[in-house]
Design a protein around this motif. Structure first.
Motif, short mmCIF file in Angstrom:
data_model
loop_
_atom_site.label_atom_id
_atom_site.label_comp_id
_atom_site.label_asym_id
_atom_site.label_seq_id
_atom_site.Cartn_x
_atom_site.Cartn_y
_atom_site.Cartn_z
N ASP A 24 0.91 -1.21 -0.08
CA ASP A 24 0.00 0.00 -0.06
C ASP A 24 0.94 1.05 -0.06
OD1 ASP A 24 0.53 1.01 2.72
OD2 ASP A 24 -0.75 -0.91 3.17
N LYS A 25 0.07 2.37 -0.16
CA LYS A 25 1.00 3.44 -0.27
C LYS A 25 2.03 3.78 0.92
CE LYS A 25 -2.61 6.58 1.35
NZ LYS A 25 -4.14 6.39 1.09
N TYR A 26 1.56 3.40 2.30
CA TYR A 26 2.46 3.51 3.36
C TYR A 26 3.49 2.47 3.43
CZ TYR A 26 -1.12 6.72 5.10
OH TYR A 26 -1.90 7.85 4.92
N SER A 27 3.17 1.25 3.17
CA SER A 27 4.16 0.44 3.22
C SER A 27 5.36 0.53 1.88
CB SER A 27 3.75 -1.07 2.81
OG SER A 27 3.11 -1.51 1.75
N VAL A 30 6.92 6.35 2.42
CA VAL A 30 6.45 7.88 2.25
C VAL A 30 7.65 8.72 2.25
CG1 VAL A 30 5.22 9.71 3.30
CG2 VAL A 30 4.41 7.26 3.19
N GLY A 57 5.66 5.32 -2.41
CA GLY A 57 4.10 5.53 -2.08
C GLY A 57 3.60 6.70 -1.85
N MET A 58 4.14 7.77 -1.41
CA MET A 58 3.52 8.77 -0.98
C MET A 58 4.47 10.05 -0.95
SD MET A 58 1.00 10.24 1.95
CE MET A 58 -0.12 9.07 2.02
N ARG A 60 5.02 13.56 1.01
CA ARG A 60 4.55 14.78 1.97
C ARG A 60 5.11 15.92 1.83
NH1 ARG A 60 0.93 12.78 5.70
NH2 ARG A 60 1.23 10.61 6.35
N ARG A 84 3.62 10.81 9.38
CA ARG A 84 4.93 9.97 9.36
C ARG A 84 5.61 9.86 8.22
NH1 ARG A 84 5.96 3.88 10.97
NH2 ARG A 84 8.32 4.55 10.71
N VAL A 85 7.11 9.84 8.11
CA VAL A 85 7.62 9.51 6.83
C VAL A 85 8.87 8.50 6.93
CG1 VAL A 85 7.32 11.98 5.96
CG2 VAL A 85 9.50 11.56 7.02
N GLN A 86 9.08 8.03 5.78
CA GLN A 86 10.22 6.87 6.10
C GLN A 86 11.62 7.62 5.69
OE1 GLN A 86 7.04 5.68 4.94
NE2 GLN A 86 7.21 4.89 7.00
#
Ligand SMILES: NC(=O)C1=CN([C@@H]2O[C@H](COP(=O)(O)OP(=O)(O)OC[C@H]3O[C@@H](n4cnc5c(N)ncnc54)[C@H](O)[C@@H]3O)[C@@H](O)[C@H]2O)[C@@H](O)CC1
Ligand SMILES: Nc1ncnc2c1ncn2[C@@H]1O[C@H](COP(=O)(O)OP(=O)(O)O)[C@@H](O)[C@H]1O
Length: 287
Positions: A24-27, A30, A57-58, A60, A84-86
């Motif tokens: 998914d967009k989070y996994s 981000v 995924g996304m 921000r 949250r971001v990665q």
């Protein structure tokens, strides 16, 4: 110092995270972005476009209002809410001498947050000042990739108390990049006609090629976006083994060079052409 390694498309292929049915967009990852300013809003548009076309995924986007509006006009899929971001992409299109209090605070939060960071242009002085080291200790700061051109590396060296002429850096780029990488405990991507990626332990990767038409304003902003997307989508691997950050960065440089070649095949290129061309390069590597 060991001889620099040459990076190949097969090496870069290993760092393209391909989504599957469970993604998914989070996994997928981000990418938090703090770039652009009232003075240089376009850098934000170029970096975000490049990140999106590399695959993430996304995004921000948390920069100033003017660049935020331009980013949203081109890419309505960008999210401007905090969360949250990665990984972070910071500094492109920001003037270190003219940061607002809010911009300074956003840069510091990204550098101190514990996620991997791609630091460009207006954030490089902060990185050279070692703020992240004071917060985390040198080992932790392996999670930072800095992307200076030779002028910016000269500024970083001055900040470290070892000024060097741009001409001297051009004559011996890997040594100067390795010095900065070792002293700050970061990965340095020293940009130019040939780009050198140097890890804190002195391990160096060279990415040659890339059309000379890339020598045009904004292509460095595109490079930072590409590396940012790769770091966000490989964040788990990077945090588990920070030593792989140089490989991720070198893969971004290779995608950027190939996108430059693809865009230049049609004639003189603009930075956004490079950002758009990354999509075809990634697709080609996966075929
Ligand atoms: N559309 C946009 O909004 C754009 C924004 N940009 C932003 O503009 C700001 C200033 O960028 P600059 O790159 O001009 O940085 P600086 O103004 O910090 O540095 C340029 C200085 O470095 C010297 N220099 C030596 N070698 C150089 C090299 N190979 N490339 C560039 N300069 C070299 C120049 O002579 C000059 O003195 C950055 O924040 C950057 O991200 C640029 O990326 C251009 C496009
Ligand atoms: N002669 C050249 N041949 C190939 N690539 C180049 C050449 N000159 C610059 N580049 C690449 O173009 C990009 C320019 O980045 P940068 O200097 O930060 O410009 P900007 O700040 O305008 O984006 C870098 O990725 C660099 O490696």
């Amino acid at each position: 110092m060991a001889e620099p390694r040459l990076w190949t498309p097969a090496d870069a292929r290993d760092w393209i995270a391909v989504p599957d049915a469970d993604s998914d967009k989070y996994s997928r990852g981000v990418l938090g972005v703090v770039t652009g300013s009232d003075r240089y809003p376009g850098a934000a548009v170029i970096g975000v476009e490049a990140a999106i076309r590399t695959g993430v995924g996304m995004v921000r986007y948390l920069g100033a209002d003017r660049p935020a509006n331009l980013v949203l006009q081109r890419r309505p899929e960008i999210v401007t809410a905090e969360g949250r971001v990665q990984a972070w992409l910071i500094g492109s299109g920001m003037d270190p001498g003219k940061l607002t209090r809010e911009e300074s605070s956003l840069l510091d939060s990204a550098l101190h947050g514990g996620e991997p960071v791609v630091a460009d242009a207006g954030s490089l002085r902060r990185v050279a000042a070692g703020a992240h080291q004071r917060a985390f200790g040198v080992d932790e700061s392996w999670r930072i990739v800095a992307t200076p051109h030779v002028g910016e590396l000269a500024t970083m060296l001055s900040g470290l108390g070892s000024p060097a002429e741009v001409g001297a850096i051009r004559a011996d780029p890997v040594s100067y990049a390795a010095d900065v990488a070792a002293r700050l405990g970061i990965v340095v991507v020293l940009k130019g006609g040939t780009t050198h990626v140097v890890a804190p332990d002195g391990d160096a990767i060279t990415v040659s090629g890339g059309s000379p038409w890339l020598a045009t304003a904004g292509t460095g902003d595109a490079l930072a976006g590409i590396i940012g997307a790769l770091v966000a989508t490989n964040a788990e691997r990077v945090l588990a083994d920070p030593g792989c950050l140089a490989s991720v960065a070198a893969s971004g440089v290779l995608l950027h060079a190939a996108a430059g070649d693809a865009a230049a095949a049609e004639g003189p290129l603009a930075a956004l052409d490079v950002a758009e061309a990354v999509r075809g390069v990634v697709g080609g590597l996966l075929r």
